[in-house]
Design a protein around this motif. Structure first.
Motif, PDB file in Angstrom:
ATOM      1  N   VAL A 203       0.846  -1.202   0.000  1.00  0.00           N
ATOM      2  CA  VAL A 203       0.000   0.000   0.000  1.00  0.00           C
ATOM      3  C   VAL A 203       0.876   1.244   0.000  1.00  0.00           C
ATOM      4  O   VAL A 203       0.637   2.189  -0.767  1.00  0.00           O
ATOM      5  N   ARG A 204       1.888   1.254   0.841  1.00  0.00           N
ATOM      6  CA  ARG A 204       2.810   2.412   0.887  1.00  0.00           C
ATOM      7  C   ARG A 204       3.462   2.633  -0.469  1.00  0.00           C
ATOM      8  O   ARG A 204       3.555   3.754  -0.956  1.00  0.00           O
ATOM      9  N   GLY A 205       3.900   1.554  -1.104  1.00  0.00           N
ATOM     10  CA  GLY A 205       4.559   1.665  -2.397  1.00  0.00           C
ATOM     11  C   GLY A 205       3.631   2.077  -3.523  1.00  0.00           C
ATOM     12  O   GLY A 205       4.061   2.676  -4.504  1.00  0.00           O
ATOM     13  N   ALA A 206       2.348   1.772  -3.382  1.00  0.00           N
ATOM     14  CA  ALA A 206       1.380   2.065  -4.452  1.00  0.00           C
ATOM     15  C   ALA A 206       0.557   3.319  -4.181  1.00  0.00           C
ATOM     16  O   ALA A 206      -0.378   3.614  -4.931  1.00  0.00           O
ATOM     17  N   ILE A 207       0.899   4.071  -3.156  1.00  0.00           N
ATOM     18  CA  ILE A 207       0.059   5.203  -2.752  1.00  0.00           C
ATOM     19  C   ILE A 207      -0.133   6.221  -3.882  1.00  0.00           C
ATOM     20  O   ILE A 207      -1.217   6.761  -4.053  1.00  0.00           O
ATOM     21  N   GLY A 208       0.892   6.447  -4.677  1.00  0.00           N
ATOM     22  CA  GLY A 208       0.765   7.380  -5.806  1.00  0.00           C
ATOM     23  C   GLY A 208      -0.245   6.896  -6.835  1.00  0.00           C
ATOM     24  O   GLY A 208      -1.017   7.683  -7.382  1.00  0.00           O
ATOM     25  N   LEU A 209      -0.240   5.605  -7.114  1.00  0.00           N
ATOM     26  CA  LEU A 209      -1.212   5.032  -8.050  1.00  0.00           C
ATOM     27  C   LEU A 209      -2.615   5.061  -7.466  1.00  0.00           C
ATOM     28  O   LEU A 209      -3.587   5.353  -8.175  1.00  0.00           O
ATOM     29  N   LEU A 210      -2.724   4.765  -6.179  1.00  0.00           N
ATOM     30  CA  LEU A 210      -4.039   4.752  -5.542  1.00  0.00           C
ATOM     31  C   LEU A 210      -4.688   6.135  -5.540  1.00  0.00           C
ATOM     32  O   LEU A 210      -5.906   6.255  -5.605  1.00  0.00           O
ATOM     33  N   LYS A 211      -3.874   7.180  -5.507  1.00  0.00           N
ATOM     34  CA  LYS A 211      -4.421   8.542  -5.574  1.00  0.00           C
ATOM     35  C   LYS A 211      -5.093   8.818  -6.909  1.00  0.00           C
ATOM     36  O   LYS A 211      -5.974   9.672  -7.006  1.00  0.00           O
ATOM     37  N   LEU A 212      -4.692   8.110  -7.960  1.00  0.00           N
ATOM     38  CA  LEU A 212      -5.276   8.291  -9.281  1.00  0.00           C
ATOM     39  C   LEU A 212      -6.618   7.580  -9.441  1.00  0.00           C
ATOM     40  O   LEU A 212      -7.393   7.918 -10.324  1.00  0.00           O
TER      41      LEU A 212
END
Length: 164
Positions: free
Chosen positions: A61-70
């Motif tokens: 989740v921490r690593g994908a946070i930028g993608l999750l914001k999209l």
């Protein structure tokens, strides 16, 4: 890092699942593995987080946070297991909220197998990709007894963003 599934051995060195397994276990970078039925994930589509409360899931989740914001919508699903979570569900939702991501949480019972249930959930919610921790059990244990990571790496119709 984007890594495709390769079901046959390449001309040079080891490849296929061996390479993906090594990358997940040893890399500190989130890894995107495109789904079997899509060329690459659409990051402006809904996403699902397969949450089990493990350190590996938290790292993913921490690593994908930028993608999750999209993603216009984020779903968090937890299939009930016998082992206790190292990170509570509320802690995940608070973390996402601090990053401007308002996620819906859903807790379910396993009906078929964890991997199949995660995929069915993601597809039923129209999600383009799922975020999950990789190898929360030892790789030897996964090899001998199976595991969610191994099952999803073998085949998965939706893209996976994973990290150990």
């Amino acid at each position: 890092m984007i890594v495709g599934r390769e079901h046959s051995a390449p001309d040079f060195g080891l490849g296929g699942s061996y390479l993906i397994n090594r990358l997940i276990a040893e890399s500190r970078t989130p890894i995107l593995i495109p789904g079997d039925q899509v060329p690459i994930a659409e990051f402006d589509w809904p996403a699902v987080i397969a949450w089990n409360g493990s350190v590996e899931a938290a790292n993913a989740v921490r690593g994908a946070i930028g993608l999750l914001k999209l993603a216009p919508k984020v779903k968090v699903v937890r299939f009930v297991e016998s082992k206790p979570a190292q990170f509570p569900n509320t802690q995940l939702l608070e973390y996402l909220s601090r990053h401007g991501i308002h996620a819906d949480f859903d807790e379910r019972q396993i009906t078929y197998s964890p991997a199949a249930d995660i995929v069915a959930y993601a597809r039923s919610k129209g999600c383009a990709y799922l975020v999950m921790g990789g190898y929360s059990h030892s790789r030897a244990g996964e090899f001998l007894f199976g595991g969610v990571t191994r099952d999803l790496l073998r085949e998965c119709p939706v893209s996976i963003v994973t990290m150990h």
